[in-house]
Motif scaffolding. Structure first.
Motif, mmCIF file in Angstrom:
data_model
loop_
_atom_site.group_PDB
_atom_site.id
_atom_site.type_symbol
_atom_site.label_atom_id
_atom_site.label_comp_id
_atom_site.label_asym_id
_atom_site.label_seq_id
_atom_site.Cartn_x
_atom_site.Cartn_y
_atom_site.Cartn_z
ATOM 1 N N VAL A 2 -1.838 -30.711 39.598
ATOM 2 C CA VAL A 2 -1.793 -29.274 39.716
ATOM 3 C C VAL A 2 -3.114 -28.344 40.103
ATOM 4 O O VAL A 2 -2.649 -27.209 40.735
ATOM 5 N N CYS A 3 -4.103 -28.659 39.692
ATOM 6 C CA CYS A 3 -5.221 -28.021 40.044
ATOM 7 C C CYS A 3 -5.503 -28.287 41.617
ATOM 8 O O CYS A 3 -5.823 -26.896 42.171
ATOM 9 N N ALA A 4 -5.497 -29.280 42.078
ATOM 10 C CA ALA A 4 -5.655 -29.069 43.502
ATOM 11 C C ALA A 4 -4.540 -28.400 44.352
ATOM 12 O O ALA A 4 -4.794 -27.560 45.289
ATOM 13 N N PHE A 5 -3.253 -28.178 43.905
ATOM 14 C CA PHE A 5 -2.193 -27.333 44.291
ATOM 15 C C PHE A 5 -2.528 -26.011 44.308
ATOM 16 O O PHE A 5 -2.451 -25.184 44.992
ATOM 17 N N SER A 6 -2.950 -25.698 42.940
ATOM 18 C CA SER A 6 -3.302 -24.409 42.558
ATOM 19 C C SER A 6 -4.243 -23.738 43.373
ATOM 20 O O SER A 6 -4.505 -22.704 44.051
ATOM 21 N N GLU A 7 -5.425 -24.616 43.786
ATOM 22 C CA GLU A 7 -6.712 -24.278 44.676
ATOM 23 C C GLU A 7 -6.180 -24.138 45.941
ATOM 24 O O GLU A 7 -6.521 -23.063 46.599
ATOM 25 N N ALA A 8 -5.116 -24.973 46.434
ATOM 26 C CA ALA A 8 -4.696 -24.736 47.736
ATOM 27 C C ALA A 8 -3.758 -23.379 47.967
ATOM 28 O O ALA A 8 -3.846 -22.730 49.009
ATOM 29 N N LEU A 9 -2.981 -23.152 47.028
ATOM 30 C CA LEU A 9 -2.372 -21.863 47.066
ATOM 31 C C LEU A 9 -3.354 -20.712 47.216
ATOM 32 O O LEU A 9 -3.023 -19.815 48.139
ATOM 33 N N ALA A 32 -3.955 -17.851 50.466
ATOM 34 C CA ALA A 32 -4.234 -16.410 50.119
ATOM 35 C C ALA A 32 -5.448 -15.861 50.629
ATOM 36 O O ALA A 32 -5.641 -14.867 51.357
ATOM 37 N N VAL A 33 -6.623 -16.618 50.435
ATOM 38 C CA VAL A 33 -8.007 -16.167 50.802
ATOM 39 C C VAL A 33 -7.759 -16.289 52.294
ATOM 40 O O VAL A 33 -8.561 -15.439 53.184
ATOM 41 N N LYS A 34 -7.335 -17.308 52.886
ATOM 42 C CA LYS A 34 -7.271 -17.437 54.466
ATOM 43 C C LYS A 34 -6.703 -16.078 54.951
ATOM 44 O O LYS A 34 -6.950 -15.828 56.102
ATOM 45 N N SER A 68 -11.430 -14.398 43.903
ATOM 46 C CA SER A 68 -11.046 -14.349 42.246
ATOM 47 C C SER A 68 -9.526 -13.996 42.046
ATOM 48 O O SER A 68 -8.767 -14.401 41.279
ATOM 49 N N LEU A 69 -8.921 -12.902 43.010
ATOM 50 C CA LEU A 69 -7.624 -12.469 42.648
ATOM 51 C C LEU A 69 -6.639 -13.689 43.080
ATOM 52 O O LEU A 69 -5.529 -13.699 42.214
ATOM 53 N N ALA A 70 -6.939 -14.098 44.316
ATOM 54 C CA ALA A 70 -6.130 -15.316 44.582
ATOM 55 C C ALA A 70 -6.055 -16.311 43.354
ATOM 56 O O ALA A 70 -4.845 -16.971 43.550
#
Length: 137
Positions: free
Chosen positions: A47-54, A58-60, A66-68
């Motif tokens: 789940v952390c990997a998915f959260s990071e990818a989400l 957004a950063v991309k 930090s907001l993303a």
């Protein structure tokens, strides 16, 4: 938790009470313990990997990191609350938030093209198999 055959109901209730201080506790057959490890124990990292990818998506697209990451975490939290409190199957909630021709269905299509479901199922399977290997040692 899985109850051993020599454990009484008072010990089971005590352990369940202690474990519920950390979250939900359900009694399951011993055969499910390694699967639970693959799903929930290792699932935190998945789940952390998915959260990071989400968030990185957004950063991309131009959002500050930090907001993303805050929004991604809040999205996971809100989704989990809806699934747990409303008792919906994930497929129903996913369907409910898809507008025909909208942003969500386009994003889901991209996830399917990337093999999200198969990769996630394989991750749980690999973690479960490893838990079984470790429990035999």
């Amino acid at each position: 938790m899985a109850r051993g055959r020599h454990v009484g109901s008072s010990e089971t209730k005590l352990l369940q009470h202690l474990l519920e201080a950390c979250g939900r506790c359900e009694e399951v057959p011993e055969a499910y313990v390694d699967i639970h490890t693959g799903l929930s124990g290792s699932g935190v990292a998945f789940v952390c990997a998915f959260s990071e990818a989400l968030a990185e998506g957004a950063v991309k697209m131009g959002m500050p990191s930090s907001l993303a990451h805050r929004i991604a975490a809040q999205t996971l939290l809100g989704t989990a609350k809806m699934l747990l409190h409303e008792g919906q199957h994930p497929a129903q909630l996913r369907s409910d938030v898809c507008t025909p021709g909208g942003t969500t269905i386009y994003g889901l299509h991209a996830l399917e093209q990337g093999g999200l479901r198969a990769a996630t199922m394989s991750a749980v399977e690999a973690a479960t198999c490893r838990a079984r290997e470790l429990s035999r040692k």
